[in-house]
Design an enzyme around this catalytic site. Structure first.
Site, PDB file in Angstrom:
ATOM      1  CG  ASP A   1     -23.182  18.792  24.460  1.00 31.39           C
ATOM      2  OD1 ASP A   1     -22.597  19.386  23.527  1.00 31.39           O
ATOM      3  OD2 ASP A   1     -23.686  17.661  24.333  1.00 31.39           O
TER       4      ASP A   1
ATOM      5  CD  GLU B   1     -19.182  16.007  12.455  1.00 31.28           C
ATOM      6  OE1 GLU B   1     -19.746  15.261  11.608  1.00 31.28           O
ATOM      7  OE2 GLU B   1     -19.459  15.982  13.666  1.00 31.28           O
TER       8      GLU B   1
END
Ligand code: UGA
Ligand code: MN
Length: 372
Positions: free
Chosen positions: A228, A310
């Site tokens: 997205d 992350e």
């Protein structure tokens, strides 16, 4: 009787040759051969035949010796030696050069080292990992991403991993239409990790890492590109410059409205400008790693923990702050935006029930969308 007197014309050459033969007759080697032959003659008792053989063998031996000595003169005679060896040397060098050329053409490694100057030629593969799942905006999101990838001035390999039990036609068609090298995988999120605190897209990314370990070729760079986000195609070429870990700003990230590494005047990453404090405060779209680092790492982590994905991943690779390479013009430009889906309605067949749509395009339009 002197052998030379028995021989006819071409006198001088023949007599020299004959003299040499006569001398060689007396040589110990020939005497030895003779005695050996006469012993076997006596033993066999076939006097005449063997005598003829004896003479024939002597003639052949003399001829061989004579040719041998002439050849030795040609090959190793003082005048010819230099020129001959020069020729042989030239041939050997030419052959070696030819082999080198063949090796260069036939066995050239497919890619250069990540981060080397040749990377600008697009030799490094960028493995782009995209988790995706069924929702109304999936088609436009994937279309937008696929077209950014198609424009990329880099060698892209697109790994699309569906968070689903079965592959969809929509995803298959997007990958096929893109013409990109890639693979369509499945990585379904287990039910126990469905809650928001577990983070999104973890199971698909884990599946992609597993696939990479088994199939990827290096030199290559790995980039997690969610479906997205919005990508400037230049980000993919930028990523090919990565030596260890490349980092760059991501626009439209919650908190400050942007997330970026902080870079000192001399080009070193000194920290992060991000609303959430973590050891590596970067968004998934804001870093790319040399695949070799991932493949050589024992167990790269991608935990089911919102906000930790992350940093945990980079920590598990043993990365330090000094290893981070600022890209996007020393992190002064935005080449990727963290755009988000709007909540919209899925179409359903019930909307086309009205009789005014009979014999129009509308049922086919719906059918096409629903089939995707
Ligand atoms: C942010 C980060 O940018 C993501 O990289 C991170 O995975 C996520 O937070 C998180 O940890 O929750 P965000 O926009 O909130 O992203 O998340 P989404 O874009 O909805 O999902 C991230 C990726 O996972 C997308 O590619 C999405 O298609 C995929 N996804 C999402 C699934 O594969 N399965 C899902 O059930 C939901
Ligand atoms: Mn997102």
């Amino acid at each position: 009787m002197d052998t030379a007197t028995l021989l006819p014309t071409n006198h001088s050459y023949v007599s020299v040759w004959a003299k040499r033969c006569a001398e060689e007759e007396k040589s110990p080697a020939i005497q030895y051969e003779r005695s050996f032959l006469s012993v076997s003659e006596e033993k066999n008792g076939k006097g005449k035949m063997k005598k003829t053989n004896n003479r024939f063998v002597n003639a052949v031996t003399r001829l061989e010796r004579s040719i041998g000595s002439e050849l030795r003169k040609v090959l190793f005679g003082p005048r010819l030696r230099f020129r001959l060896w020069l020729k042989i040397g030239t041939c050997v060098v030419a052959l070696l050069l030819l082999l080198l050329l063949a090796q260069h053409v036939l066995f050239q490694p497919p890619f250069c080292l990540a981060g080397s100057p040749d990377c600008a030629l697009g030799h490094v593969v960028v493995y782009v990992v995209t988790p995706t799942y069924k929702r109304p905006t999936q088609a436009p999101d994937l279309t937008r991403l696929s077209q950014a990838l198609m424009l990329a001035e880099a060698k892209i390999f697109w790994i699309i991993v569906e968070d689903a039990y079965a592959p969809s036609k929509l995803v298959r068609d997007v990958l096929r239409r893109s013409g990109l090298d890639g693979v369509h995988l499945l990585g379904k999120t287990p039910v126990q990790h469905k809650q928001p605190s577990a983070g999104k897209g973890v199971a698909p990314r884990r599946r992609a890492l597993e696939w990479l370990r088994a199939n990827a070729t290096t030199p290559a760079v790995l980039y997690f590109a969610d479906d997205d986000n919005s990508y400037d195609h230049r980000v993919f070429a930028e990523i090919t410059r990565v030596r260890k870990v490349g980092v760059f700003p991501v626009g439209l990230v919650g908190g400050f409205g942007i997330s970026s590494p902080v870079v000192s005047r001399d080009g070193h990453v000194t920290g992060f400008h991000d609303a959430y404090d973590r050891r590596f405060a970067v968004d998934m779209a804001g870093f790319a790693v040399n695949l070799q680092l991932v493949l050589s790492s024992k167990e790269p982590q991608m935990p089911y923990k919102l906000g930790r994905l992350e940093t945990a991943f980079l920590e598990s690779l043993g990365v330090a702050l000094k290893d981070l390479e600022p890209l996007a013009n020393n992190c002064t430009e935005v080449l990727v935006w963290h755009t988000k889906d709007q909540r919209v309605k899925f179409i359903t067949k019930s909307s086309i029930a009205h009789k005014k749509y009979v014999n129009t395009n509308i049922p086919v339009l719906y059918q096409n969308i629903l089939e995707e």
